[in-house]
Design an enzyme around this catalytic site. Structure first.
Site, mmCIF file in Angstrom:
data_model
loop_
_atom_site.group_PDB
_atom_site.id
_atom_site.type_symbol
_atom_site.label_atom_id
_atom_site.label_comp_id
_atom_site.label_asym_id
_atom_site.label_seq_id
_atom_site.Cartn_x
_atom_site.Cartn_y
_atom_site.Cartn_z
ATOM 1 N N GLU A 15 -11.591 -3.273 14.699
ATOM 2 C CA GLU A 15 -10.734 -2.241 15.291
ATOM 3 C C GLU A 15 -10.726 -2.251 16.825
ATOM 4 O OE1 GLU A 15 -11.332 1.604 13.659
ATOM 5 O OE2 GLU A 15 -11.079 0.905 11.612
ATOM 6 N N GLU A 51 -11.455 -1.447 5.045
ATOM 7 C CA GLU A 51 -12.036 -0.097 5.099
ATOM 8 C C GLU A 51 -11.062 0.928 4.544
ATOM 9 O OE1 GLU A 51 -13.516 1.348 8.814
ATOM 10 O OE2 GLU A 51 -14.639 -0.470 9.213
HETATM 11 C C1 GCO Z 1 -13.869 2.682 12.041
HETATM 12 C C2 GCO Z 1 -15.133 2.049 11.948
HETATM 13 C C3 GCO Z 1 -16.144 2.694 11.073
HETATM 14 C C4 GCO Z 1 -16.014 4.206 10.911
HETATM 15 C C5 GCO Z 1 -15.102 4.551 9.740
HETATM 16 C C6 GCO Z 1 -14.994 6.060 9.571
HETATM 17 O O1 GCO Z 1 -12.994 2.266 11.302
HETATM 18 O O2 GCO Z 1 -13.736 3.580 12.877
HETATM 19 O O3 GCO Z 1 -14.966 0.719 11.493
HETATM 20 O O4 GCO Z 1 -17.289 2.368 11.784
HETATM 21 O O5 GCO Z 1 -17.282 4.742 10.658
HETATM 22 O O6 GCO Z 1 -13.829 4.078 9.968
HETATM 23 O O7 GCO Z 1 -14.476 6.630 10.742
#
Ligand code: GCO
Length: 446
Positions: free
Chosen positions: A168, A357
């Site tokens: 990200e 994710e």
């Molecule tokens: C993100 C990160 C994760 C976060 C998850 C929840 O996507 O921000 O990869 O580390 O913890 O997304 O916010």
């Protein structure tokens, strides 16, 4: 729930995702150097309740029992990140072989359990020593990051076949170098645009280095990707605001990687990134990844805002709209992941998409040693159903990784937003597989 694992096909990768800083702890153990998150979380009022991740889930010491939980939930793929300052304490130069040995133990135990390791190279924990030299705003980071990538390939590339370059970039450059709410806490357009360009250069360069190391590795990189809609239907200024926010949040890093350049036409302020571009960079920004990692949780409604500089838009959060939402104030809106997948399908040069994710933070209660997290279970089932809908309509989506294995350090929010399939009691480090984790294990056990 009205779907089975078989409907996704046997070439679909089911997995679970974590990140080093959020779970490992052992922040200064066995030669590990400081990261920007180690120093950021020591500053006052940066992290909710003054919390930090010096211990976190103590995964550094508990990795065998935690990997056994992944096995118990029948999850075949495990995505984790390498803490850069654990293997290169100063970011470059001297290798910390105790750090290398730790990741070798994690990888070897994954393989022993029959779990495929997927490595994310950079998940936000830049070595503090490199931040002292400007961090992502210093173009030298392209060389620093290349050294880190080569170090990981040389030590882990004989057993790890699946790699993701960045996690990200929009979030770590936007929150860390523009808003100042994430490490390293820098602010301002110039810091942000410099960091953004250098991160965009690194995401492609990292792909090239991995490809040249071993041509048949599966190489990807991940993007936060928001499903955006205008707050007011048929409202021209809101519709135009969506275009600007989309250029910033969804296209800024994806499109240069695809060889399309920065989306300057739809967000004029991005023109200023050109001062950091050197001759030949345009070509170097592009790389053909094997897959794009989609990280989507919610949808955002956007309205025009005269008061927001540069963007002239604002996101109207879920609580203000009085809709079902998670502890992150993210609307529960399952079609968000379908919409995001359909949007990505429009890019012909994207070969494959994996959801790397997706998950939800809800309040969890331990009752008689059980955690009945019905809302999270429903969230996962509804979002997986939307992934199947997109797949059945021809989107080349080939995987789904839940965020996350266990409750952990949620960055500036600390430990209160619990995303895990496994509950963690941070006082005792006791784990309990929640109902959602039990369901996922049964779903995958077919
Ligand atoms: C993100 C990160 C994760 C976060 C998850 C929840 O996507 O921000 O990869 O580390 O913890 O997304 O916010």
């Amino acid at each position: 729930m009205h779907f089975s694992k078989e409907e996704f096909g046997n070439d679909f990768s089911w997995g679970i995702s974590t990140a080093a800083y959020q779970i490992e702890g052992a922040h200064d153990t066995d030669g590990k150097g400081m990261s920007i998150w180690d120093s950021f979380s020591q500053k006052r009022r940066k992290i909710a309740n003054g919390e930090h991740a010096n211990i976190a889930c103590d995964f550094y010491h508990q990795y065998t029992s935690d990997l056994a939980l992944i096995k118990k939930m029948n999850i075949p793929n495990y995505r984790f990140s390498i803490a850069w300052s654990r293997v290169l304490p100063n970011g470059i130069g001297t290798i910390n072989y105790k750090g290398i040995a730790y990741y070798n133990r994690v990888i070897d135990f994954c393989l022993e359990l029959g779990i495929e390791p997927w490595i994310t190279l950079y998940h936000w924990d830049l070595p503090e020593a490199l931040q002292k030299k400007g961090g992502w705003t210093n173009r030298e980071i392209i060389n620093w990051f290349s050294e880190f990538v080569n170090c990981c390939l040389n030590h882990f590339g004989d057993r790890v076949k699946h790699w993701m370059v960045l996690n990200e970039p929009m979030v770590f450059t936007g929150a860390g170098y523009f808003l100042g709410v994430h490490a390293p806490g820098k602010k301002g357009l110039s810091n942000f645009l410099a960091a953004a360009h250098h991160a965009a250069m690194c995401q492609a360069e990292g792909g090239r280095i991995i490809r040249s190391f071993e041509s048949n590795f599966k190489i990807g990189t991940t993007f936060s990707y928001s499903d955006l809609a205008p707050l007011r239907e048929d409202h021209e200024r809101d519709a135009k605001a969506v275009i600007r926010v989309d250029a910033l949040l969804n296209r800024l890093f994806l499109e240069p990687l695809l060889g399309l350049g920065y989306p300057i036409r739809d967000l004029k302020i991005l023109q200023k990134i050109e001062r950091f571009i050197k001759p030949g960079d345009e070509q170097k920004l592009a790389f053909q990844m094997d897959f794009i990692g989609l990280q989507n949780y919610t949808r955002e409604l956007v309205s025009y805002s005269a008061f927001m500089p540069f963007l002239h838009a604002k996101i109207v959060k879920a609580k203000k709209r009085n809709v079902q939402h998670t502890l992150m104030n993210w609307e529960v809106y399952p079609p968000c992941i379908y919409n995001a997948l359909k949007r990505l399908q429009k890019y012909p040069s994207i070969k494959e998409i994996l959801v790397t994710e997706n998950g939800a933070a809800f309040p969890d209660a331990v009752v008689n040693e059980e955690v009945d997290d019905e809302e999270r279970l429903q969230y996962l089932q509804d979002h997986i159903a939307q992934v199947l809908k997109a797949k059945n309509e021809g989107v080349n989506v080939k995987g789904y990784f839940v965020w996350t294995l266990m409750d952990n350090f949620e960055w500036a929010e600390g430990y209160s937003p619990r995303f895990g399939l496994v509950h963690v009691d941070f006082d005792t480090q006791k784990r309990i597989i929640k109902s959602s984790g039990k369901w996922f294990g049964q779903f995958l056990d077919k």
